[in-house]
Design a protein around this motif. Structure first.
Motif, PDB file in Angstrom:
ATOM      1  N   ALA A 139       7.584   8.867  -6.626  1.00 22.90           N
ATOM      2  CA  ALA A 139       6.574   9.916  -6.514  1.00 22.90           C
ATOM      3  C   ALA A 139       6.563  10.520  -5.120  1.00 22.90           C
ATOM      4  O   ALA A 139       7.047   9.914  -4.162  1.00 22.90           O
ATOM      5  CB  ALA A 139       5.190   9.346  -6.824  1.00 22.90           C
ATOM      6  N   THR A 140       5.993  11.705  -5.052  1.00 22.68           N
ATOM      7  CA  THR A 140       5.689  12.339  -3.777  1.00 22.68           C
ATOM      8  C   THR A 140       4.198  12.637  -3.756  1.00 22.68           C
ATOM      9  O   THR A 140       3.583  12.877  -4.793  1.00 22.68           O
ATOM     10  CB  THR A 140       6.465  13.655  -3.577  1.00 22.68           C
ATOM     11  N   LEU A 141       3.621  12.591  -2.583  1.00 23.01           N
ATOM     12  CA  LEU A 141       2.238  13.021  -2.365  1.00 23.01           C
ATOM     13  C   LEU A 141       2.186  13.776  -1.053  1.00 23.01           C
ATOM     14  O   LEU A 141       2.869  13.418  -0.090  1.00 23.01           O
ATOM     15  CB  LEU A 141       1.283  11.832  -2.339  1.00 23.01           C
ATOM     16  N   HIS A 142       1.358  14.800  -1.022  1.00 25.13           N
ATOM     17  CA  HIS A 142       1.227  15.657   0.152  1.00 25.13           C
ATOM     18  C   HIS A 142      -0.247  15.812   0.493  1.00 25.13           C
ATOM     19  O   HIS A 142      -1.084  15.915  -0.403  1.00 25.13           O
ATOM     20  CB  HIS A 142       1.835  17.036  -0.127  1.00 25.13           C
ATOM     21  N   GLU A 188      -9.258  15.654   1.898  1.00 29.49           N
ATOM     22  CA  GLU A 188      -9.741  14.634   0.967  1.00 29.49           C
ATOM     23  C   GLU A 188      -8.981  14.663  -0.357  1.00 29.49           C
ATOM     24  O   GLU A 188      -9.420  14.044  -1.325  1.00 29.49           O
ATOM     25  CB  GLU A 188     -11.238  14.839   0.725  1.00 29.49           C
ATOM     26  N   VAL A 189      -7.840  15.385  -0.399  1.00 30.50           N
ATOM     27  CA  VAL A 189      -7.051  15.525  -1.623  1.00 30.50           C
ATOM     28  C   VAL A 189      -5.576  15.305  -1.312  1.00 30.50           C
ATOM     29  O   VAL A 189      -5.061  15.787  -0.309  1.00 30.50           O
ATOM     30  CB  VAL A 189      -7.250  16.928  -2.247  1.00 30.50           C
ATOM     31  N   LEU A 190      -4.912  14.566  -2.195  1.00 30.13           N
ATOM     32  CA  LEU A 190      -3.456  14.404  -2.170  1.00 30.13           C
ATOM     33  C   LEU A 190      -2.919  15.024  -3.454  1.00 30.13           C
ATOM     34  O   LEU A 190      -3.523  14.874  -4.516  1.00 30.13           O
ATOM     35  CB  LEU A 190      -3.072  12.926  -2.145  1.00 30.13           C
ATOM     36  N   VAL A 191      -1.788  15.708  -3.383  1.00 28.78           N
ATOM     37  CA  VAL A 191      -1.159  16.278  -4.577  1.00 28.78           C
ATOM     38  C   VAL A 191       0.335  15.969  -4.541  1.00 28.78           C
ATOM     39  O   VAL A 191       0.917  15.818  -3.471  1.00 28.78           O
ATOM     40  CB  VAL A 191      -1.371  17.810  -4.704  1.00 28.78           C
ATOM     41  N   GLY A 192       0.962  15.880  -5.720  1.00 26.79           N
ATOM     42  CA  GLY A 192       2.387  15.611  -5.756  1.00 26.79           C
ATOM     43  C   GLY A 192       2.932  15.499  -7.161  1.00 26.79           C
ATOM     44  O   GLY A 192       2.271  15.842  -8.138  1.00 26.79           O
ATOM     45  N   GLU A 193       4.160  15.011  -7.242  1.00 32.23           N
ATOM     46  CA  GLU A 193       4.860  14.840  -8.512  1.00 32.23           C
ATOM     47  C   GLU A 193       5.264  13.383  -8.667  1.00 32.23           C
ATOM     48  O   GLU A 193       5.334  12.647  -7.693  1.00 32.23           O
ATOM     49  CB  GLU A 193       6.113  15.714  -8.558  1.00 32.23           C
ATOM     50  N   TRP A 194       5.557  12.982  -9.917  1.00 33.07           N
ATOM     51  CA  TRP A 194       5.964  11.617 -10.178  1.00 33.07           C
ATOM     52  C   TRP A 194       6.950  11.562 -11.343  1.00 33.07           C
ATOM     53  O   TRP A 194       6.986  12.443 -12.185  1.00 33.07           O
ATOM     54  CB  TRP A 194       4.745  10.734 -10.479  1.00 33.07           C
ATOM     55  N   TYR A 241       2.129   2.043  -6.243  1.00 29.09           N
ATOM     56  CA  TYR A 241       3.060   2.934  -5.568  1.00 29.09           C
ATOM     57  C   TYR A 241       2.902   2.731  -4.076  1.00 29.09           C
ATOM     58  O   TYR A 241       1.789   2.713  -3.555  1.00 29.09           O
ATOM     59  CB  TYR A 241       2.749   4.401  -5.897  1.00 29.09           C
ATOM     60  N   LYS A 242       4.026   2.589  -3.379  1.00 33.22           N
ATOM     61  CA  LYS A 242       3.980   2.366  -1.944  1.00 33.22           C
ATOM     62  C   LYS A 242       5.129   3.132  -1.303  1.00 33.22           C
ATOM     63  O   LYS A 242       6.232   3.176  -1.848  1.00 33.22           O
ATOM     64  CB  LYS A 242       4.113   0.877  -1.637  1.00 33.22           C
ATOM     65  N   GLY A 243       4.845   3.746  -0.158  1.00 28.70           N
ATOM     66  CA  GLY A 243       5.908   4.457   0.530  1.00 28.70           C
ATOM     67  C   GLY A 243       5.512   4.909   1.913  1.00 28.70           C
ATOM     68  O   GLY A 243       4.381   4.709   2.365  1.00 28.70           O
ATOM     69  N   LYS A 244       6.449   5.539   2.570  1.00 32.18           N
ATOM     70  CA  LYS A 244       6.302   5.959   3.962  1.00 32.18           C
ATOM     71  C   LYS A 244       6.111   7.469   4.070  1.00 32.18           C
ATOM     72  O   LYS A 244       6.533   8.229   3.206  1.00 32.18           O
ATOM     73  CB  LYS A 244       7.551   5.566   4.770  1.00 32.18           C
ATOM     74  N   GLU A 245       5.523   7.858   5.173  1.00 30.08           N
ATOM     75  CA  GLU A 245       5.396   9.270   5.517  1.00 30.08           C
ATOM     76  C   GLU A 245       6.767   9.749   5.994  1.00 30.08           C
ATOM     77  O   GLU A 245       7.344   9.182   6.924  1.00 30.08           O
ATOM     78  CB  GLU A 245       4.338   9.434   6.613  1.00 30.08           C
ATOM     79  N   THR A 303       7.460   4.623  -4.150  1.00 27.94           N
ATOM     80  CA  THR A 303       8.119   4.021  -5.311  1.00 27.94           C
ATOM     81  C   THR A 303       7.207   2.962  -5.919  1.00 27.94           C
ATOM     82  O   THR A 303       6.348   2.392  -5.247  1.00 27.94           O
ATOM     83  CB  THR A 303       9.467   3.360  -4.932  1.00 27.94           C
ATOM     84  N   ALA A 304       7.405   2.724  -7.221  1.00 26.20           N
ATOM     85  CA  ALA A 304       6.709   1.666  -7.962  1.00 26.20           C
ATOM     86  C   ALA A 304       7.749   0.988  -8.844  1.00 26.20           C
ATOM     87  O   ALA A 304       7.950   1.373  -9.995  1.00 26.20           O
ATOM     88  CB  ALA A 304       5.576   2.246  -8.800  1.00 26.20           C
ATOM     89  N   PRO A 305       8.456  -0.017  -8.330  1.00 27.37           N
ATOM     90  CA  PRO A 305       9.549  -0.645  -9.069  1.00 27.37           C
ATOM     91  C   PRO A 305       9.159  -1.192 -10.439  1.00 27.37           C
ATOM     92  O   PRO A 305       9.970  -1.152 -11.370  1.00 27.37           O
ATOM     93  CB  PRO A 305      10.000  -1.776  -8.139  1.00 27.37           C
TER      94      PRO A 305
END
Length: 98
Positions: free
Chosen positions: A69-72, A78-84, A48-52, A61-63
């Motif tokens: 996905a989103t990450l916040h 030290e934690v990222l959370v999100g949906e995919w 998965y790779k994307g921009k801020e 995105t992961a083609p």
């Protein structure tokens, strides 16, 4: 550039399945975030790779798996959370960087 080669993630599928403490690698280079992990179903790595898109908010995105996905992350957290969404499946994820 910041790299966490031994990050771990927990994943929750909206259909009640869950996986926990799975290994992944996270790289933050400027405003670009990359998360990669091994997927046994495709017998390879998902990247998965994307921009801020706003401070601490990433869209990825992961083609190879039709993934989006989103990450916040709070500043220096030290934690990222999100949906995919991946190949029609949906869920949430939480990544511990250390």
């Amino acid at each position: 550039m910041s790299t966490w080669p031994n990050a771990r993630f927990d994943i929750l599928y909206y259909d009640d399945k869950a996986d926990s403490n799975e290994p992944c690698e996270v790289i933050l280079a400027g405003d670009e975030l990359t998360v990669s992990y091994y997927n046994e179903h495709i017998e390879g790595y998902v990247i998965y790779k994307g921009k801020e898109i706003a401070p601490g908010h990433f869209e990825l995105t992961a083609p190879m798996v039709k993934g989006h996905a989103t990450l916040h992350r709070f500043l220096d957290a030290e934690v990222l959370v999100g949906e995919w969404i991946e190949d029609g499946y949906k869920g949430m994820w939480r990544i511990e960087l250390n």
